[in-house]
Design an enzyme around this catalytic site. Structure first.
Site, mmCIF file in Angstrom:
data_model
loop_
_atom_site.group_PDB
_atom_site.id
_atom_site.type_symbol
_atom_site.label_atom_id
_atom_site.label_comp_id
_atom_site.label_asym_id
_atom_site.label_seq_id
_atom_site.Cartn_x
_atom_site.Cartn_y
_atom_site.Cartn_z
ATOM 1 N N ASN A 44 0.802 -1.228 0.000
ATOM 2 C CA ASN A 44 0.000 0.000 0.000
ATOM 3 C C ASN A 44 0.837 1.282 0.000
ATOM 4 O O ASN A 44 0.298 2.370 -0.153
ATOM 5 C CB ASN A 44 -0.965 0.010 1.190
ATOM 6 N N ARG A 95 -8.417 -1.539 -7.055
ATOM 7 C CA ARG A 95 -8.978 -0.242 -6.750
ATOM 8 C C ARG A 95 -7.905 0.851 -6.738
ATOM 9 O O ARG A 95 -8.165 2.008 -7.072
ATOM 10 C CB ARG A 95 -9.664 -0.329 -5.385
ATOM 11 N N CYS A 113 -11.099 -5.560 -4.098
ATOM 12 C CA CYS A 113 -11.784 -6.516 -3.234
ATOM 13 C C CYS A 113 -13.262 -6.169 -3.129
ATOM 14 O O CYS A 113 -13.630 -4.992 -3.069
ATOM 15 C CB CYS A 113 -11.173 -6.478 -1.836
ATOM 16 N N ARG A 129 -17.186 1.135 -1.626
ATOM 17 C CA ARG A 129 -15.915 1.816 -1.859
ATOM 18 C C ARG A 129 -15.983 2.855 -2.979
ATOM 19 O O ARG A 129 -15.294 2.747 -3.997
ATOM 20 C CB ARG A 129 -14.799 0.797 -2.143
ATOM 21 N N VAL A 160 -15.530 6.602 -4.905
ATOM 22 C CA VAL A 160 -14.355 7.480 -5.017
ATOM 23 C C VAL A 160 -14.788 8.948 -5.023
ATOM 24 O O VAL A 160 -14.097 9.810 -5.550
ATOM 25 C CB VAL A 160 -13.505 7.149 -6.270
ATOM 26 N N ASP A 161 -15.943 9.210 -4.417
ATOM 27 C CA ASP A 161 -16.491 10.575 -4.441
ATOM 28 C C ASP A 161 -15.561 11.602 -3.802
ATOM 29 O O ASP A 161 -15.495 12.751 -4.238
ATOM 30 C CB ASP A 161 -17.874 10.613 -3.759
ATOM 31 N N GLN A 162 -14.802 11.196 -2.787
ATOM 32 C CA GLN A 162 -13.924 12.159 -2.106
ATOM 33 C C GLN A 162 -12.746 12.573 -2.991
ATOM 34 O O GLN A 162 -12.301 13.720 -2.960
ATOM 35 C CB GLN A 162 -13.392 11.582 -0.792
ATOM 36 N N ASP A 181 -7.341 -3.899 7.789
ATOM 37 C CA ASP A 181 -6.620 -4.931 7.046
ATOM 38 C C ASP A 181 -6.093 -6.060 7.947
ATOM 39 O O ASP A 181 -5.523 -7.030 7.444
ATOM 40 C CB ASP A 181 -5.450 -4.310 6.259
ATOM 41 N N ILE A 225 -14.892 0.283 9.006
ATOM 42 C CA ILE A 225 -14.404 0.955 7.794
ATOM 43 C C ILE A 225 -15.168 0.498 6.545
ATOM 44 O O ILE A 225 -15.611 1.320 5.751
ATOM 45 C CB ILE A 225 -12.893 0.703 7.580
ATOM 46 N N ARG A 229 -2.324 -11.060 -4.888
ATOM 47 C CA ARG A 229 -2.383 -9.611 -5.070
ATOM 48 C C ARG A 229 -1.573 -8.899 -3.985
ATOM 49 O O ARG A 229 -1.075 -7.792 -4.221
ATOM 50 C CB ARG A 229 -3.835 -9.111 -4.987
HETATM 51 C C1 UD1 Z 1 -6.765 1.734 1.579
HETATM 52 C C2 UD1 Z 1 -5.913 0.493 1.503
HETATM 53 C C3 UD1 Z 1 -6.700 -0.716 2.010
HETATM 54 C C4 UD1 Z 1 -7.274 -0.448 3.384
HETATM 55 C C5 UD1 Z 1 -8.033 0.874 3.419
HETATM 56 C C6 UD1 Z 1 -8.474 1.272 4.812
HETATM 57 C C7 UD1 Z 1 -4.475 0.986 -0.373
HETATM 58 C C8 UD1 Z 1 -4.086 0.684 -1.770
HETATM 59 N N1 UD1 Z 1 -5.502 0.287 0.139
HETATM 60 O O1 UD1 Z 1 -7.878 1.509 0.717
HETATM 61 O O2 UD1 Z 1 -5.817 -1.837 2.058
HETATM 62 O O3 UD1 Z 1 -8.176 -1.496 3.729
HETATM 63 O O4 UD1 Z 1 -7.211 1.940 2.910
HETATM 64 O O5 UD1 Z 1 -7.388 1.363 5.670
HETATM 65 O O6 UD1 Z 1 -3.831 1.787 0.312
HETATM 66 N N2 UD1 Z 1 -14.771 6.074 0.854
HETATM 67 C C9 UD1 Z 1 -15.794 6.851 0.368
HETATM 68 N N3 UD1 Z 1 -15.498 7.759 -0.623
HETATM 69 C C10 UD1 Z 1 -14.254 7.895 -1.145
HETATM 70 C C11 UD1 Z 1 -13.221 7.100 -0.622
HETATM 71 C C12 UD1 Z 1 -13.502 6.200 0.380
HETATM 72 O O7 UD1 Z 1 -16.934 6.747 0.807
HETATM 73 O O8 UD1 Z 1 -14.075 8.713 -2.044
HETATM 74 C C13 UD1 Z 1 -15.051 5.097 1.949
HETATM 75 C C14 UD1 Z 1 -14.810 3.667 1.539
HETATM 76 O O9 UD1 Z 1 -15.943 3.134 0.907
HETATM 77 C C15 UD1 Z 1 -14.505 3.022 2.872
HETATM 78 C C16 UD1 Z 1 -13.798 4.129 3.666
HETATM 79 O O10 UD1 Z 1 -14.123 5.351 2.993
HETATM 80 O O11 UD1 Z 1 -15.706 2.683 3.514
HETATM 81 C C17 UD1 Z 1 -12.289 4.033 3.729
HETATM 82 O O12 UD1 Z 1 -11.791 3.820 2.430
HETATM 83 P P1 UD1 Z 1 -10.340 4.264 1.970
HETATM 84 O O13 UD1 Z 1 -9.524 4.718 3.121
HETATM 85 O O14 UD1 Z 1 -10.482 5.184 0.807
HETATM 86 O O15 UD1 Z 1 -9.746 2.895 1.448
HETATM 87 P P2 UD1 Z 1 -8.764 2.741 0.247
HETATM 88 O O16 UD1 Z 1 -7.918 3.954 0.167
HETATM 89 O O17 UD1 Z 1 -9.483 2.262 -0.952
#
Ligand code: UD1
Length: 418
Positions: free
Chosen positions: A23, A94, A118, A123, A125-127, A306, A328, A398
């Site tokens: 990561n 992702r 996964c 998950r 990506v709006d943020q 994780d 999370i 992965r």
């Molecule tokens: C990263 C890690 C993953 C870990 C996760 C949480 C990488 C490549 N992957 O995933 O292994 O499990 O952090 O520690 O570093 N969310 C939104 N909108 C957004 C972005 C996120 O609603 O735009 C939500 C997601 O659905 C989730 C939560 O925020 O419920 C946290 O997600 P996020 O921290 O973004 O996880 P990743 O960065 O994908």
């Protein structure tokens, strides 16, 4: 399709090297997009997600070379003639969304398939999108693709609605080449963000506050080439620590950083493990009765999501009852069904699992549902009576480098078959 066969019941003994962090490596590879000079990166783990990211960058125009005289790999993004991430390449990962910020910053356009990865939740990506729009990008989503353009990103203040790791990384990489200063508030504090910030700083970026919830980035007109070595994988480290706590025995993990695992080490000590740490190794001995440990996942520095699945497996054979709450991801308890096939006593209510420890698990045929669930089934297999067969282990490849070789080195009876 490949499977893992495990004959349970052997305690782990010995020492292994921990690999570079998946990561941290993934965003650092994307940082190569930010400069037309070469980025030489060491301690890159040999993983399917890394291969996917390198293929993705390569088809955009990034050259990827490795030379036995130079440690690691060298990426050079002199020209980016195809700022596109196609569905076929990103559907399994992702983290491919991490190219969006750097591409907008460097060439002002990007076309990215909505990411997969996964199946542990929606998950969105709006943020990421909201932040880039605040920096002046025009973004539309159609036919499953994010289409983004901008003349020049503008620094601004962005407050995340929720804490997101890759969201923070994406906007940090966008901001390093933006005009003016960007302030990211409610930023994620994961160590992988500090590792990315350290790499960007060596490339000439001006970043303050990485590792805190307010990160300030002063945009630069360009970044330059650099050499960087990726931090150790704290989740791989934690997975081996849990495995040994479950099986009993004594292991030493080298090339790691114990200081990134505070919440995990505390829980393992509560479970009965004796742990000694130095600057770059961890020594764990387990020779007492395993106690159940309750936990709740939350953003760093709290207990990592994780590591949740691995602790679920541990608690299956703990003394007592444990409660695990996943805060999370909304669908990250899929391993429970598989653990139950091994006789585990687990009840799920919403995002909480209640695990009543039993003296032993029974080996069974089970299926991996996501990356960390695969690790949890391996741990269950290592402690179970009899043989466990794990299907769909492509998830495992992965994110864990040579896991069955490393476990074999520690004395486990585990093999991969076709
Ligand atoms: C990263 C890690 C993953 C870990 C996760 C949480 C990488 C490549 N992957 O995933 O292994 O499990 O952090 O520690 O570093 N969310 C939104 N909108 C957004 C972005 C996120 O609603 O735009 C939500 C997601 O659905 C989730 C939560 O925020 O419920 C946290 O997600 P996020 O921290 O973004 O996880 P990743 O960065 O994908």
């Amino acid at each position: 399709m490949q499977k893992l066969l495990i004959q349970g019941g052997k305690p782990l003994h010995g020492e292994i090297l921990i690999s570079g962090a998946k990561n941290a490596a993934l965003p650092i590879l994307c940082a190569a997009l930010l400069t037309d000079e070469s980025l030489q990166i060491g301690n890159i783990p040999a993983l399917r997600d890394i291969e996917t990211m390198l293929a993705l960058l390569n088809q955009m125009g990034v050259s990827v070379t490795s030379d036995h005289n130079v440690p690691g790999i060298t990426l050079s993004a002199k020209q980016l003639n195809n700022p596109t991430a196609p569905y076929e390449m990103v559907k399994t990962m992702r983290a491919s969304i991490l190219v969006l910020g750097p591409l907008l910053a460097r060439v002002g356009q990007a076309r990215i398939s909505l990411p997969g990865g996964c199946a542990i939740g929606l998950r969105p990506v709006d943020q990421h999108i909201k932040g880039l729009q605040a920096m002046g990008a025009e973004i539309s989503i159609n036919h499953g693709y994010i289409n983004a353009t901008v003349k020049k990103l503008q620094g601004t203040r962005i407050v995340f609605d929720i804490v997101t790791v890759t969201g923070t990384e994406n906007l940090m990489m966008a901001a390093v080449l933006a005009e003016g200063t960007t302030i990211l508030e409610n930023a994620a504090r994961e160590p992988e963000i500090i590792d990315l910030a350290n790499c960007l700083a060596i490339m000439g970026a001006k970043i303050q506050g990485a590792g805190t919830d307010v990160i300030t980035i002063e945009g630069q007109s360009s970044l330059h080439g650099a050499k960087y070595s990726v931090m150790p994988d704290r989740i791989e480290t934690g997975t081996f620590l849990v495995a040994c706590t479950a099986t009993g025995g004594e292991i030493r993990l080298n090339n790691t950083n114990p200081h990134l695992l505070g919440a995990v080490i505390d829980k393992l000590a509560e479970a009965g493990a004796q742990i000694n740490v130095s600057q770059n190794h961890i020594h764990l001995t387990m020779n007492s009765r395993l106690q159940s440990v309750s936990l709740r996942t939350a953003p760093y520095p709290a207990f990592p999501t994780d590591m949740q699945a691995q602790f679920m497996a541990l608690n299956c054979i703990g003394n007592g009852t444990a409660i695990i709450t996943e805060t999370i991801f909304e669908n990250r308890l899929m391993h429970v069904q598989e653990l139950k096939r091994m006789n585990a006593d687990i009840e799920v209510e919403g995002n909480t699992a209640i695990i009543r420890g039993i003296p032993h698990l029974d080996g069974a045929h089970v299926m991996a549902t996501d990356l960390r669930a695969s690790a949890s089934l391996i741990i269950a297999g290592l402690v179970a009576h009899g043989r466990t067969t794990i299907d769909r282990i492509y998830h495992l490849d992965r994110g864990y480098e040579n896991i069955e070789q490393k476990l074999s080195m520690l004395g486990a009876n585990i093999q991969r078959i076709n």
